[in-house]
Design an enzyme around this catalytic site. Structure first.
Site, PDB file in Angstrom:
ATOM      1  N   ASP A 196      -6.565  -7.494   1.642  1.00  0.00           N
ATOM      2  CA  ASP A 196      -6.733  -8.863   1.153  1.00  0.00           C
ATOM      3  C   ASP A 196      -6.315  -9.807   2.290  1.00  0.00           C
ATOM      4  O   ASP A 196      -5.702  -9.375   3.258  1.00  0.00           O
ATOM      5  CB  ASP A 196      -5.833  -9.045  -0.080  1.00  0.00           C
ATOM      6  CG  ASP A 196      -5.883 -10.452  -0.634  1.00  0.00           C
ATOM      7  OD1 ASP A 196      -6.982 -11.027  -0.666  1.00  0.00           O
ATOM      8  OD2 ASP A 196      -4.835 -10.980  -1.030  1.00  0.00           O
ATOM      9  N   ASP A 223      -1.735  -8.262  -2.520  1.00  0.00           N
ATOM     10  CA  ASP A 223      -0.492  -8.753  -3.118  1.00  0.00           C
ATOM     11  C   ASP A 223      -0.704  -9.478  -4.439  1.00  0.00           C
ATOM     12  O   ASP A 223       0.265  -9.939  -5.041  1.00  0.00           O
ATOM     13  CB  ASP A 223       0.212  -9.704  -2.144  1.00  0.00           C
ATOM     14  CG  ASP A 223      -0.538 -11.010  -1.975  1.00  0.00           C
ATOM     15  OD1 ASP A 223       0.093 -12.071  -1.900  1.00  0.00           O
ATOM     16  OD2 ASP A 223      -1.780 -10.979  -1.937  1.00  0.00           O
ATOM     17  N   PHE A 253     -16.495 -31.433  -0.772  1.00  0.00           N
ATOM     18  CA  PHE A 253     -16.841 -30.361   0.151  1.00  0.00           C
ATOM     19  C   PHE A 253     -17.627 -29.287  -0.590  1.00  0.00           C
ATOM     20  O   PHE A 253     -17.309 -28.921  -1.715  1.00  0.00           O
ATOM     21  CB  PHE A 253     -15.552 -29.739   0.722  1.00  0.00           C
ATOM     22  CG  PHE A 253     -15.804 -28.603   1.674  1.00  0.00           C
ATOM     23  CD1 PHE A 253     -15.880 -28.832   3.039  1.00  0.00           C
ATOM     24  CD2 PHE A 253     -15.967 -27.304   1.210  1.00  0.00           C
ATOM     25  CE1 PHE A 253     -16.119 -27.787   3.921  1.00  0.00           C
ATOM     26  CE2 PHE A 253     -16.196 -26.255   2.081  1.00  0.00           C
ATOM     27  CZ  PHE A 253     -16.280 -26.497   3.440  1.00  0.00           C
ATOM     28  N   THR A 278      -5.298 -13.683   1.774  1.00  0.00           N
ATOM     29  CA  THR A 278      -4.287 -14.667   1.377  1.00  0.00           C
ATOM     30  C   THR A 278      -3.044 -13.974   0.826  1.00  0.00           C
ATOM     31  O   THR A 278      -3.125 -13.226  -0.142  1.00  0.00           O
ATOM     32  CB  THR A 278      -4.865 -15.612   0.300  1.00  0.00           C
ATOM     33  OG1 THR A 278      -6.121 -16.106   0.757  1.00  0.00           O
ATOM     34  CG2 THR A 278      -3.925 -16.755   0.041  1.00  0.00           C
ATOM     35  N   ASP A 306      -6.202  -8.046  -6.668  1.00  0.00           N
ATOM     36  CA  ASP A 306      -6.321  -6.874  -5.796  1.00  0.00           C
ATOM     37  C   ASP A 306      -6.069  -5.559  -6.533  1.00  0.00           C
ATOM     38  O   ASP A 306      -6.211  -4.486  -5.946  1.00  0.00           O
ATOM     39  CB  ASP A 306      -5.325  -6.977  -4.631  1.00  0.00           C
ATOM     40  CG  ASP A 306      -5.509  -8.248  -3.820  1.00  0.00           C
ATOM     41  OD1 ASP A 306      -6.671  -8.585  -3.528  1.00  0.00           O
ATOM     42  OD2 ASP A 306      -4.514  -8.916  -3.506  1.00  0.00           O
ATOM     43  N   THR A 366     -11.832 -10.834   0.790  1.00  0.00           N
ATOM     44  CA  THR A 366     -11.114 -12.025   0.331  1.00  0.00           C
ATOM     45  C   THR A 366     -11.982 -12.872  -0.591  1.00  0.00           C
ATOM     46  O   THR A 366     -13.206 -12.850  -0.493  1.00  0.00           O
ATOM     47  CB  THR A 366     -10.654 -12.869   1.544  1.00  0.00           C
ATOM     48  OG1 THR A 366     -10.045 -14.079   1.083  1.00  0.00           O
ATOM     49  CG2 THR A 366     -11.816 -13.221   2.457  1.00  0.00           C
TER      50      THR A 366
END
EC number: 7.6.2.1
Length: 991
Positions: free
Chosen positions: A342, A729, A488, A344, A733, A621
């Protein structure tokens, strides 16, 4: 036995005798036709010299007339080891299961006292909030792995109710679609029936609060729509599987080969015997005699070894806080080829820090930020005067003001007394001081920018849907009205805002975005591209900031066209984009910003070590493509010399085909692909895509859902057959961790879900290096040596039994029985053999310094059919020498063959353990001498098998020594020559 009448034999006994003397009294045919279970013929020449064994076995068997004819020796010699093996295995599994149960119970019994900053317990429709805007922010780290905050909007019908209690007096219902996997979509309706007319409101994803997310602002009231297994978070996790290590599978294959060898040997013995008597019973007796070929004690030794490896990992001071949650697969850590990680919270801390401001002619870094602060203070302390040429001070002022205004950040002030019940709008409790302010935004980059403007003197103090307030260094409040916001998007790669200054009435269009999008929008310059490249190489995330001043007429013209475009039915998005693009021309370039996403400690050297170890790293990710690419560079997941191929978005088979062809033409190139494009490629060209991706030095998959992450793991396992490891984490995941052959969880900011679901739990990403290079290596090497040695221990005694039976006309009579067999596998050899779990071929420092050594492990050379065959040949050689040596040296004293051969066997095993050991540990020496001492001491009590008067003679000692030397010395010589002329790679480093 000579002189014994056949009629005296019982129906279930073994008849032993000499064929020559039998022929005198009974013809062969008469003997064959007798219905006795087993006939064993011993040559008359050897009978007198071997009467000790013959009479012993005859008495044992003939005295047990109710024991079946297939019985060989005492039953406890078979059932005791098997029972012990099963008990140890069951107890170990039960301990693991109980620990897992306790962890689950601890998490599942957590009470939800309040929802503010607590995880939402179920999937809900958002009805009401304490925030005046009717919206709130939530954190979705455990759902999609992103720690940025998402804006959620309450159902307007219920948000408008005067008081909280009115929720219980209305008559309304919610329609929700059936449960599904997709965390990014929802369709439903809210209907209030007690109003006239009835209120119908459509519900979308922005009206939902999914379970496991966190309310980050205010309080919320919701109606539960999905619970338990129907929640999005649970549907995106998979059921845990029982993981079996590759070494266990390989040992199972070797055990099957040993079983075939057992059957083949038994058939050969019966064939050579000439199918005398009821041959099928003889066959089964041989199967029992040679059953020690099947290493029953292997399971116990391996399980105890794995428990020892787990204990060593948890006691390693260099990786504190590491927990081994599954004790079945520690050796998997030494066989990994693919690491799926992962981003982040695993590779990064997700803490953005403003690092660089570039104005074209001048650049400011962390050490020169105080200069910017002094310029800002000067700008607001001096009265503004018209300047012909812009000074550095005014340019800095413009750039900082643009950064402070062009964003989607909201300042939040925590209430002092807490928010509850009817006081949900009690603003008097709020503290508006600087210390109590936090910023919320959907992107941590934006928060970093606003925090930086605060540090240099221009502070965002308030914001709502229509305006924002900035505080100057001297304490004045500047108000700006928000006229338009262009958010965005991953397609536009930029965001814009149009504001009106309250004091001057000036209208300004600010825009910031990626350099690829902004380079064509800003006025011509000669520095932007080069500086963007420089910052990217430093691992910084860059944003280009620009502005354009608008007259009142220009803005009115734009607004009318913009509103008209938003009302159009056909091609609305295209028309809106076209109107906005009419403003995005010849904008004034203000500055280039560089923000660093703080990496976890020692991520770069750890990834470099893993890459040198031959491990291919895939980053999966849920984050944006640009962010993922930037982190891949800054973390050195992709080395400086490698190109990156960004896979263009594809939606059809044809597009996927063209893009795959374009990718195929590139060599030694890292791949970056989005989850949507990946799905399309796997749908039409699964095999081709995986084949190409596996050739890449690194792969980055962005915008991945939890289910997609697990699917990628299974894909690699299926297509490559190599061992995979997943590390993460967050709750998103868990599926990936459980699908991988080896799952590693990090106890991070996102909670403990990944850590609790994993096989191994660590506190920092850098610990994975030592976990694999040192503990993975040791666990695999030790288990391989232990497994093969236990097999050797069974093979050598089976070889001796085969030689013994062959010499005595293929008699199915046991060589050793009773306590000798049980003692051989336990107190006489268990401690030295088990001490192999302390062996190491390379010191930890050397394994970390030369990660290239890890590559050899993935080839599986420590345990293979080749090494197994070598051990088989060693066993046959040693078993043959021990048995033939005993018969040769003691031809006049056959009564003592058991004592001779068994003593030589024990000494040979102890010496072979010493030969196998690569690094001595004091416990190994203790184990060797302890076992030898136990054997010598037990000789005094084994009167049933040994003649104490004989075994204390010098003749016994030198002859046993001679047999042992012949069985072991050649192997020591071969090992010495092999290490001298063809040393393994690790020995070259240690010498």
């Amino acid at each position: 036995v000579p002189g014994l009448e056949i009629k005296e034999l019982k129906a279930r006994t073994v008849w032993l005798g000499c064929p020559e003397k039998c022929e005198e009294k009974y013809p062969k045919n008469a003997i064959k036709n007798q219905k006795y279970n087993v006939f064993t013929f011993i040559p008359g020449v050897l009978y007198e010299q071997f009467k000790f064994f013959l009479n012993l076995y005859f008495l044992v068997v003939s005295c047990s007339q109710f024991v079946p004819a297939l019985k060989i020796g005492y039953l406890y010699t078979y059932w005791a080891p098997l029972g012990f093996v099963l008990t140890v295995t069951v107890v170990r599994e039960a301990v693991d299961e109980f620990r897992r149960y306790k962890r689950d119970k601890e998490m599942n019994s957590q009470l939800y006292s309040k929802l503010t900053n607590q995880r939402i317990p179920s999937d809900m429709v958002f009805l009401r909030t304490s925030e005046k805007t009717g919206s709130c922010f939530i954190r979705t780290d455990q759902l999609d792995g992103e720690t940025d905050w998402k804006l959620k909007v309450a159902v307007s019908c219920t948000q408008r109710l005067p008081a909280l209690g009115d929720l219980f007096s209305i008559n309304a219902y919610v329609y929700a679609q059936k449960p599904q996997l997709d965390i990014h979509s929802f369709e439903g309706t809210f209907t209030r029936e007690d109003s006239d007319p009835a209120v119908h409101e459509s519900l979308s994803i922005e009206n939902t609060l999914w379970a496991s997310t966190v309310v980050a602002s205010g309080t919320v009231i919701g109606v539960v729509i999905y619970t338990g297994k129907e929640t999005r978070s649970v549907m995106n996790t998979s059921n845990p599987k029982n993981k079996v290590g590759l070494l266990d599978l390989e040992l199972n294959q070797l055990t099957k080969a040993l079983f075939l060898a057992l059957v083949a040997l038994s058939v050969v013995m019966v064939t050579l015997q000439g199918f005398v008597g009821p041959w099928y019973r003889n066959l089964f007796r041989f199967l029992l005699l040679f059953s020690y070929i099947i290493p029953i004690s292997l399971r116990v030794n391996l399980d105890m070894g794995k428990a020892a490896y787990g204990w060593m990992i948890m006691k390693d001071d260099n990786i504190p806080g590491t927990v081994v949650r599954t004790s079945t697969i520690p050796e998997e850590l030494g066989r990994l080829v693919y690491l799926l990680t992962d981003k982040t919270g695993t590779l990064t801390q997700n803490e953005m820090i403003f690092k660089r401001l570039h104005l074209g002619t001048v650049s400011y870094g962390t050490d020169t930020m105080d200069e910017i602060q002094s310029h800002i203070i000067n700008s607001y302390s001096q009265p503004s005067a018209p300047k012909v040429r812009k000074s550095v001070s005014s340019r800095i002022h413009e750039a900082v003001k643009a950064i402070a205004l062009c964003h989607n950040v909201t300042p939040v002030y925590e209430s002092r007394a807490g928010v509850s019940g009817e006081t949900e709008y009690a603003e008097v409790d709020q503290d508006f001081s600087d210390e109590n302010r936090t910023y919320q935004a959907s992107s941590p980059d934006e928060v970093a920018l606003v925090q930086w403007t605060e540090s240099v003197g221009l502070t965002l103090v308030n914001r709502d849907l229509t305006s924002m307030q900035l505080k100057t260094p001297d304490g004045h409040i500047l108000t700006y009205y928000i006229l338009q916001i262009f958010p965005f998007t991953s397609e536009s790669k930029r965001m814009g805002i149009i504001v009106r200054d309250e004091s001057s009435g000036e209208i300004t269009f600010y825009m910031k975005g990626a350099d690829v999008a902004m380079s064509t929008i800003v006025q011509y310059n000669d520095w932007l591209e080069e500086e963007c490249g420089n910052m990217a190489r430093e691992g910084l995330r860059t944003l280009v900031v620009a502005k354009k001043s608008l007259t009142e007429e220009q803005y009115q013209d734009f607004e009318s066209r913009y509103n008209q475009a938003k009302l159009s039915i056909h091609d609305r998005n295209l028309k809106v984009a076209a109107v906005v693009e009419s403003l995005e021309r010849e904008m004034e370039l203000l500055c280039l910003t560089g923000v660093e996403d703080q990496l976890q400690a020692d991520v770069r050297p750890t990834l470099e070590m893993l890459r040198n170890a031959g491990i291919k790293i895939w980053m999966l990710t849920g984050d944006k493509l640009e962010t993922a690419t930037c982190i891949a560079k800054s973390s050195h997941l992709v080395s400086r010399t490698q190109d990156i191929h960004i896979f263009r978005p594809v939606t059809t088979r044809g597009e996927a085909h063209l893009e795959l062809n374009a990718f195929r033409r590139k060599h030694d190139c890292a791949l970056v692909i989005s989850g949507d494009s990946l799905e399309v490629c796997l749908k039409y060209y699964e095999h081709e895509f995986v084949e190409l991706a596996c050739q890449c030095p690194a792969v980055v998959c962005c915008r991945c859902s939890p289910t997609q992450k697990a699917h990628i793991v299974k894909l690699l396992q299926h297509h490559t057959g190599k061992r995979t490891c997943a590390i993460g984490d967050g709750g998103n995941d868990v599926s990936m961790i459980q699908a991988a052959d080896c799952g590693i969880g990090i106890e991070g900011k996102e909670g403990k879900q990944a850590s609790l679901a994993a096989d191994f739990s660590i506190t920092q990403f850098k610990h994975i290096g030592r976990l694999l290079m040192v503990h993975g290596r040791n666990s695999y090497k030790r288990s391989a040596a232990l497994g093969q040695f236990v097999m050797h221990r069974g093979l050598i005694i089976s070889t001796m039994q085969a030689v013994f039976s062959s010499v005595f006309y293929f008699a199915s009579v046991p060589l050793y029985q009773g306590f000798l067999m049980v003692g051989y596998a336990t107190i006489y050899t268990m401690f030295p053999v088990f001490s192999l779990v302390l062996d190491q071929d390379v010191k930890p420092e050397m394994a970390l310094l030369y990660p290239e050594l890890y590559k050899d492990l993935t080839k599986g050379r420590s345990l293979s059919f080749k090494t197994f065959l070598i051990w088989v040949l060693i066993s046959i050689y040693q078993g043959g020498i021990l048995m033939y040596g005993a018969l040769l040296l003691f031809e006049s004293e056959f009564v003592h063959v058991v004592a001779i051969s068994f003593t030589a066997l024990i000494l040979t095993e102890l010496l072979m353990v010493a030969l196998t050991i690569r690094t001595w540990h004091w416990l190994m020496v203790v184990a060797e001498f302890l076992s030898l001492g136990c054997y010598v001491a037990s000789l005094a009590f084994l009167n049933e098998y040994f003649d104490v008067a004989f075994i204390t003679t010098v003749t016994f000692l030198w002859k046993v020594s001679a047999i042992t030397v012949v069985s072991c010395l050649p192997l020591y010589i071969i090992k010495y020559l092999k290490r001298k002329f063809s040393p393994p790679s690790y020995s070259k480093l240690t010498s």
